[in-house]
Design a protein around this motif. Structure first.
Motif, PDB file in Angstrom:
ATOM      1  N   VAL A  47      36.417 -38.546   4.726  1.00  0.00           N
ATOM      2  CA  VAL A  47      35.734 -37.262   4.559  1.00  0.00           C
ATOM      3  C   VAL A  47      36.233 -36.627   3.260  1.00  0.00           C
ATOM      4  O   VAL A  47      37.436 -36.562   3.018  1.00  0.00           O
ATOM      5  CB  VAL A  47      36.039 -36.338   5.754  1.00  0.00           C
ATOM      6  CG1 VAL A  47      35.369 -34.977   5.570  1.00  0.00           C
ATOM      7  CG2 VAL A  47      35.599 -36.995   7.059  1.00  0.00           C
ATOM      8  N   PRO A  48      35.335 -36.171   2.394  1.00  0.00           N
ATOM      9  CA  PRO A  48      35.794 -35.568   1.136  1.00  0.00           C
ATOM     10  C   PRO A  48      36.389 -34.185   1.343  1.00  0.00           C
ATOM     11  O   PRO A  48      36.066 -33.484   2.303  1.00  0.00           O
ATOM     12  CB  PRO A  48      34.514 -35.487   0.297  1.00  0.00           C
ATOM     13  CG  PRO A  48      33.415 -35.414   1.303  1.00  0.00           C
ATOM     14  CD  PRO A  48      33.860 -36.251   2.463  1.00  0.00           C
ATOM     15  N   SER A  49      37.277 -33.800   0.458  1.00  0.00           N
ATOM     16  CA  SER A  49      37.827 -32.449   0.485  1.00  0.00           C
ATOM     17  C   SER A  49      36.715 -31.440   0.309  1.00  0.00           C
ATOM     18  O   SER A  49      35.785 -31.643  -0.488  1.00  0.00           O
ATOM     19  CB  SER A  49      38.867 -32.279  -0.625  1.00  0.00           C
ATOM     20  OG  SER A  49      39.912 -33.207  -0.478  1.00  0.00           O
ATOM     21  N   LEU A  50      36.804 -30.339   1.030  1.00  0.00           N
ATOM     22  CA  LEU A  50      35.728 -29.344   0.982  1.00  0.00           C
ATOM     23  C   LEU A  50      35.648 -28.652  -0.366  1.00  0.00           C
ATOM     24  O   LEU A  50      34.583 -28.290  -0.819  1.00  0.00           O
ATOM     25  CB  LEU A  50      35.929 -28.314   2.098  1.00  0.00           C
ATOM     26  CG  LEU A  50      35.601 -28.818   3.505  1.00  0.00           C
ATOM     27  CD1 LEU A  50      35.933 -27.755   4.532  1.00  0.00           C
ATOM     28  CD2 LEU A  50      34.127 -29.178   3.606  1.00  0.00           C
ATOM     29  N   GLY A  51      36.780 -28.434  -0.986  1.00  0.00           N
ATOM     30  CA  GLY A  51      36.743 -27.751  -2.276  1.00  0.00           C
ATOM     31  C   GLY A  51      38.037 -27.979  -3.016  1.00  0.00           C
ATOM     32  O   GLY A  51      39.096 -28.135  -2.411  1.00  0.00           O
ATOM     33  N   THR A  52      37.978 -27.980  -4.353  1.00  0.00           N
ATOM     34  CA  THR A  52      39.191 -28.165  -5.128  1.00  0.00           C
ATOM     35  C   THR A  52      40.063 -26.924  -5.076  1.00  0.00           C
ATOM     36  O   THR A  52      41.275 -27.012  -5.193  1.00  0.00           O
ATOM     37  CB  THR A  52      38.852 -28.487  -6.594  1.00  0.00           C
ATOM     38  OG1 THR A  52      38.049 -27.444  -7.132  1.00  0.00           O
ATOM     39  CG2 THR A  52      38.097 -29.796  -6.686  1.00  0.00           C
ATOM     40  N   GLU A  53      39.463 -25.750  -4.917  1.00  0.00           N
ATOM     41  CA  GLU A  53      40.210 -24.514  -4.764  1.00  0.00           C
ATOM     42  C   GLU A  53      39.631 -23.783  -3.572  1.00  0.00           C
ATOM     43  O   GLU A  53      38.454 -23.408  -3.563  1.00  0.00           O
ATOM     44  CB  GLU A  53      40.114 -23.636  -6.019  1.00  0.00           C
ATOM     45  CG  GLU A  53      40.719 -24.272  -7.255  1.00  0.00           C
ATOM     46  CD  GLU A  53      42.223 -24.477  -7.135  1.00  0.00           C
ATOM     47  OE1 GLU A  53      42.849 -23.829  -6.266  1.00  0.00           O
ATOM     48  OE2 GLU A  53      42.766 -25.274  -7.903  1.00  0.00           O
ATOM     49  N   ILE A  54      40.428 -23.541  -2.552  1.00  0.00           N
ATOM     50  CA  ILE A  54      39.857 -23.031  -1.314  1.00  0.00           C
ATOM     51  C   ILE A  54      39.542 -21.540  -1.363  1.00  0.00           C
ATOM     52  O   ILE A  54      38.958 -21.016  -0.423  1.00  0.00           O
ATOM     53  CB  ILE A  54      40.765 -23.341  -0.110  1.00  0.00           C
ATOM     54  CG1 ILE A  54      42.148 -22.668  -0.269  1.00  0.00           C
ATOM     55  CG2 ILE A  54      40.927 -24.821   0.084  1.00  0.00           C
ATOM     56  CD1 ILE A  54      43.041 -22.861   0.933  1.00  0.00           C
ATOM     57  N   VAL A  55      39.910 -20.830  -2.438  1.00  0.00           N
ATOM     58  CA  VAL A  55      39.511 -19.431  -2.519  1.00  0.00           C
ATOM     59  C   VAL A  55      38.041 -19.301  -2.893  1.00  0.00           C
ATOM     60  O   VAL A  55      37.449 -18.239  -2.734  1.00  0.00           O
ATOM     61  CB  VAL A  55      40.365 -18.652  -3.547  1.00  0.00           C
ATOM     62  CG1 VAL A  55      41.822 -18.654  -3.148  1.00  0.00           C
ATOM     63  CG2 VAL A  55      40.195 -19.205  -4.938  1.00  0.00           C
ATOM     64  N   ARG A  88      40.730 -36.172   4.785  1.00  0.00           N
ATOM     65  CA  ARG A  88      40.276 -35.165   3.821  1.00  0.00           C
ATOM     66  C   ARG A  88      40.767 -35.652   2.479  1.00  0.00           C
ATOM     67  O   ARG A  88      41.882 -35.378   2.065  1.00  0.00           O
ATOM     68  CB  ARG A  88      40.836 -33.788   4.156  1.00  0.00           C
ATOM     69  CG  ARG A  88      40.330 -32.692   3.242  1.00  0.00           C
ATOM     70  CD  ARG A  88      38.935 -32.257   3.573  1.00  0.00           C
ATOM     71  NE  ARG A  88      38.890 -31.417   4.746  1.00  0.00           N
ATOM     72  CZ  ARG A  88      37.979 -31.519   5.701  1.00  0.00           C
ATOM     73  NH1 ARG A  88      37.047 -32.441   5.600  1.00  0.00           N
ATOM     74  NH2 ARG A  88      37.986 -30.725   6.734  1.00  0.00           N
ATOM     75  N   PHE A  89      39.903 -36.416   1.817  1.00  0.00           N
ATOM     76  CA  PHE A  89      40.293 -37.094   0.579  1.00  0.00           C
ATOM     77  C   PHE A  89      39.635 -36.408  -0.615  1.00  0.00           C
ATOM     78  O   PHE A  89      38.456 -36.076  -0.535  1.00  0.00           O
ATOM     79  CB  PHE A  89      39.855 -38.569   0.651  1.00  0.00           C
ATOM     80  CG  PHE A  89      40.164 -39.350  -0.586  1.00  0.00           C
ATOM     81  CD1 PHE A  89      41.424 -39.881  -0.779  1.00  0.00           C
ATOM     82  CD2 PHE A  89      39.203 -39.535  -1.566  1.00  0.00           C
ATOM     83  CE1 PHE A  89      41.714 -40.603  -1.935  1.00  0.00           C
ATOM     84  CE2 PHE A  89      39.490 -40.243  -2.717  1.00  0.00           C
ATOM     85  CZ  PHE A  89      40.749 -40.774  -2.903  1.00  0.00           C
ATOM     86  N   PRO A  90      40.347 -36.118  -1.711  1.00  0.00           N
ATOM     87  CA  PRO A  90      41.685 -36.597  -2.029  1.00  0.00           C
ATOM     88  C   PRO A  90      42.817 -35.617  -1.732  1.00  0.00           C
ATOM     89  O   PRO A  90      43.903 -35.761  -2.292  1.00  0.00           O
ATOM     90  CB  PRO A  90      41.592 -36.880  -3.520  1.00  0.00           C
ATOM     91  CG  PRO A  90      40.643 -35.834  -4.024  1.00  0.00           C
ATOM     92  CD  PRO A  90      39.655 -35.595  -2.903  1.00  0.00           C
ATOM     93  N   THR A  91      42.587 -34.596  -0.887  1.00  0.00           N
ATOM     94  CA  THR A  91      43.684 -33.699  -0.551  1.00  0.00           C
ATOM     95  C   THR A  91      44.813 -34.454   0.136  1.00  0.00           C
ATOM     96  O   THR A  91      45.990 -34.213  -0.120  1.00  0.00           O
ATOM     97  CB  THR A  91      43.187 -32.556   0.349  1.00  0.00           C
ATOM     98  OG1 THR A  91      42.143 -31.845  -0.338  1.00  0.00           O
ATOM     99  CG2 THR A  91      44.300 -31.588   0.676  1.00  0.00           C
ATOM    100  N   TYR A  92      44.452 -35.375   1.034  1.00  0.00           N
ATOM    101  CA  TYR A  92      45.437 -36.223   1.703  1.00  0.00           C
ATOM    102  C   TYR A  92      44.998 -37.682   1.586  1.00  0.00           C
ATOM    103  O   TYR A  92      43.803 -37.986   1.596  1.00  0.00           O
ATOM    104  CB  TYR A  92      45.562 -35.862   3.192  1.00  0.00           C
ATOM    105  CG  TYR A  92      45.933 -34.429   3.449  1.00  0.00           C
ATOM    106  CD1 TYR A  92      47.255 -34.003   3.342  1.00  0.00           C
ATOM    107  CD2 TYR A  92      44.962 -33.479   3.796  1.00  0.00           C
ATOM    108  CE1 TYR A  92      47.597 -32.683   3.569  1.00  0.00           C
ATOM    109  CE2 TYR A  92      45.302 -32.167   4.028  1.00  0.00           C
ATOM    110  CZ  TYR A  92      46.623 -31.763   3.913  1.00  0.00           C
ATOM    111  OH  TYR A  92      46.955 -30.461   4.136  1.00  0.00           O
TER     112      TYR A  92
END
Length: 560
Positions: free
Chosen positions: A401-409, A514-518
């Motif tokens: 699953v891809p990361s939802l956003g590069t910056e979560i704000v 949650r890639f590439p966060t993990y």
């Protein structure tokens, strides 16, 4: 539901979020007095001194130790130093060992205790020093402060810590949980070759332990060392802190500045709790300021923050804190022990964190069979569902699953596409009739099983506005042993402070990657770093019944 794309497909569709920040040292600022400060082993560290224009006699100093170039624009340390000098401090800004103009090996974390002590000792020997030193800085600059505190040098009288942790990040290089951020940071800041400029590491190939190119020998060896140490978190910290972790024995006042969307949020709040609740000698001299910002200070929900004033007052909280503890000026009124911003509702004051009074708000997962079939998915209900239901999906480590956003704000542009994947289970709440201030720790308690012997479980808490805007509020990950059957796991989401407006809703998304966060779990008993073979597995999440799964939140009660 849409079929999950492979990792390589997704990497083609979404541009890489990172490229190494290889850069040369910026020119010296004309106001800086350059020095090469000797350490105990003879290594000399490049150090700039900025004196107040009208300095007569001696003055307190503020030390900033950085791996990001003491002269550079990344943190504008010359500007910070000039602002400190204008307030009567001698600002001392230093490149840590091996970085930019400083001598020595490039080896983060492991020299900072002794180098911090030796630099403090050098400062006290200068003719302009009155013997008192404060330290300031965020991220790795904050770690350098904790290291200096651990050294025990008596000249260190106060610290201004921002977006940081005393810990060497325990989940960046671990055998079960690993974040590419750590390895990318090693290459970005600690590799010696500029050949990699403009490139990005290829996380689509296994084993991940070999992701750093072979010709980057030093940083490749550093990754191996950190991976080996991270297998035992206590050993990792002991390697960085030979005299022990500093927070539990802290003897000096400290200002702790954080952000609800900072990647180090949970660890910095853990440091705060350790100092204030663990009997540290300076427990009563701590202040906490935490705003609705990310790691570099960008405000919640604003896509273009260029030119906006820093949240939380910029350098002002630090200047006020140092005036009290370095210049011995009595404040007109006692500063609040805790200042925190509720995203969407402004700033509050409290005498502790978490504040009081809080009341628990439990949302039970229900209708789990719908969780992977529609965007709204299952339900988050204030009432427990007696009916037992389950969501099932296949987790494929080769199609994470891809990361939802590069910056979560920031608003999440592709949230709907992500949540329509068959390997993401979503649960959505009803909209409240009146605003709710969600403040304090958040967690998901999940009843889950897998056909694999172990798995990652990720829980992501999101805000859904009526206009379709979606923000990620918090996320947590846990490694679960499922070899012996179903498990009940608590996924800590960290603390939040957010106003859920009337008509707005919450969503909880559950996935196994949650890639590439993990780095994705291989679905086997092997380390995520060394695994070559992966195994897809069927995952099962239960809702309802006598236990079920639930989202645990707290609501700030209005004053009476």
């Amino acid at each position: 539901m849409e079929a999950a794309s492979t990792m390589s497909d997704w990497r083609r569709e979404v541009p890489p979020r990172w490229a190494p920040l290889v850069y040369d040292a910026a020119p010296m600022h004309p106001a800086a007095e350059p020095h090469l400060v000797p350490m105990r082993d003879g290594t000399r560290l490049a150090t700039d001194v900025y004196r107040p224009e009208r300095l007569r006699g001696r003055a307190p100093a503020v030390l900033i130790r950085t791996c990001y170039d003491k002269c550079g624009l990344l943190m504008d340390l010359p500007g910070v130093a000039l602002a400190l000098a204008a307030e009567g401090y001698v600002a001392v800004v230093q490149d840590v060992r091996g970085r930019f103009r400083s001598e020595g090996e490039r080896r983060p974390f492991f020299h900072e205790v002794d180098d911090g002590y030796d630099t403090l000792e050098w400062i006290t020997q200068q003719a302009w020093s009155d013997g008192a030193v404060g330290m300031h800085g965020s991220s790795y600059l904050g770690f350098c402060q904790w290291a200096a505190a651990a050294s025990g040098h008596p000249a260190l009288r106060a610290m201004s810590l921002a977006m940081t942790s005393q810990l060497v990040p325990p989940t960046w290089w671990g055998p079960a949980l690993a974040a590419p951020d750590g390895t990318e940071w090693l290459v970005s800041e600690w590799a010696s070759s500029a050949r990699i400029e403009g490139a990005s590491l290829d996380w689509t190939r296994r084993p991940y332990a070999e992701v750093i190119p072979e010709d980057l020998t030093a940083v490749r060896g550093l990754l191996g060392e950190l991976r080996a140490l991270s297998a035992d978190p206590a050993a990792l910290q002991a390697h960085a802190y030979p005299r022990g972790l500093p927070a539990s024995a802290l003897r000096i006042p400290a200002l702790h500045v954080g952000g609800w969307f900072d990647l180090l949020k949970s660890w910095s709040l853990q440091d705060w709790a350790t100092v204030t609740g663990g009997g540290a000698p300076a427990a009563g001299d701590q202040q906490l300021v935490i705003g609705a910002v990310d790691h570099i200070g960008r405000p919640f929900g604003i896509e273009d923050d260029e030119g906006a004033p820093p949240r939380g007052g910029g350098l002002e909280p630090t200047l006020s804190f140092f005036a009290q503890h370095l210049q011995q000026r009595r404040p007109r009124r006692r500063p609040p022990r805790v200042r925190y911003e509720i995203a969407g509702a402004g700033w509050r004051q409290a005498d502790r964190w978490p504040p009081a009074p809080l009341r628990p708000w439990i949302l039970h997962l229900a209708d789990a069979e719908r969780a992977t079939t529609t965007l709204l998915g299952g339900a988050l209900s204030a009432r427990a569902d007696r009916r037992r239901s389950c969501a099932r999906w296949v987790h494929d480590p080769e199609a994470p699953v891809p990361s939802l956003g590069t910056e979560i704000v920031l608003p999440i542009p592709h949230e709907a596409a992500t949540h329509m994947r068959p390997d993401v289970a979503t649960f959505t709440s009803e909209a409240p009739d009146a605003p709710l201030d969600l403040v304090g720790p958040a967690a998901a308690q999940l009843e889950i099983a897998s056909t694999a012997p172990a798995m990652h479980v990720l829980a992501t808490l999101l805000h859904l506005a009526p206009d379709g805007t979606v923000h990620q509020l918090a996320e947590g990950i846990a490694t679960v042993d499922t070899l012996h059957g179903p498990a009940r796991v608590t996924v800590e989401l960290g603390a939040i402070a957010f106003r859920l407006a009337a008509g707005h809703r919450l969503r909880l998304a559950i996935s196994c990657s949650r890639f590439p966060t993990y780095l994705p779990h291989p679905g086997t008993t092997e380390s995520v770093w060394t695994a070559i073979r992966t195994q897809a597995a069927e995952q099962t999440l239960w809702a309802g019944g006598s236990l079920g799964s639930m989202l645990l939140l707290s609501v700030l009660s209005p004053p009476r």
